[in-house]
Write a protein that holds these residues in place. Structure first.
Motif, short mmCIF file in Angstrom:
data_model
loop_
_atom_site.label_atom_id
_atom_site.label_comp_id
_atom_site.label_asym_id
_atom_site.label_seq_id
_atom_site.Cartn_x
_atom_site.Cartn_y
_atom_site.Cartn_z
N LEU A 49 0.82 -1.21 0.00
CA LEU A 49 0.00 0.00 0.00
C LEU A 49 0.86 1.26 0.00
O LEU A 49 0.54 2.24 -0.68
N VAL A 50 1.95 1.25 0.74
CA VAL A 50 2.87 2.41 0.74
C VAL A 50 3.47 2.59 -0.65
O VAL A 50 3.58 3.72 -1.16
N TYR A 51 3.85 1.49 -1.30
CA TYR A 51 4.39 1.58 -2.65
C TYR A 51 3.36 2.13 -3.63
O TYR A 51 3.67 2.94 -4.50
N GLN A 52 2.11 1.69 -3.50
CA GLN A 52 1.05 2.20 -4.37
C GLN A 52 0.83 3.69 -4.15
O GLN A 52 0.63 4.45 -5.10
N MET A 53 0.88 4.12 -2.90
CA MET A 53 0.74 5.54 -2.60
C MET A 53 1.87 6.34 -3.23
O MET A 53 1.66 7.38 -3.85
N TYR A 54 3.10 5.83 -3.12
CA TYR A 54 4.26 6.47 -3.74
C TYR A 54 4.08 6.57 -5.25
O TYR A 54 4.34 7.61 -5.86
N SER A 55 3.61 5.49 -5.87
CA SER A 55 3.43 5.48 -7.33
C SER A 55 2.38 6.50 -7.75
O SER A 55 2.57 7.21 -8.75
N LEU A 56 1.29 6.60 -7.00
CA LEU A 56 0.25 7.57 -7.34
C LEU A 56 0.76 9.00 -7.21
O LEU A 56 0.50 9.85 -8.06
#
Length: 74
Positions: A49-56
């Motif tokens: 989830l942290v990686y997805q937030m970073y990507s967004l």
């Protein structure tokens, strides 16, 4: 390759992967205990989830930069 064949191959791959993950989780639960496996799983979900937030956030910043460049040209 036909799109239907490609779709079937992807679905079969997903099923095979899920069976392999299930087997690995059962083996890990027997070896390390269910609580350790659960903690690792939840930690992995949080990292994802942290990686997805970073990507967004990164995509939004890149899009804003492109929009700024386009508005300067136009």
């Amino acid at each position: 390759m036909n799109l239907k064949v490609k779709a079937v191959a992807i679905v079969v791959g997903i099923f095979a992967g899920s069976i392999a993950v299930q087997g690995a989780l059962v083996l890990a639960a027997e070896t390390y205990g269910a609580q350790a496996v659960l903690n690792t799983f939840v930690g992995g979900i949080l990292l994802f989830l942290v990686y997805q937030m970073y990507s967004l956030i990164l995509m939004r910043l890149e899009d804003n930069k492109k929009l700024d460049e386009m508005s300067k040209k136009g």
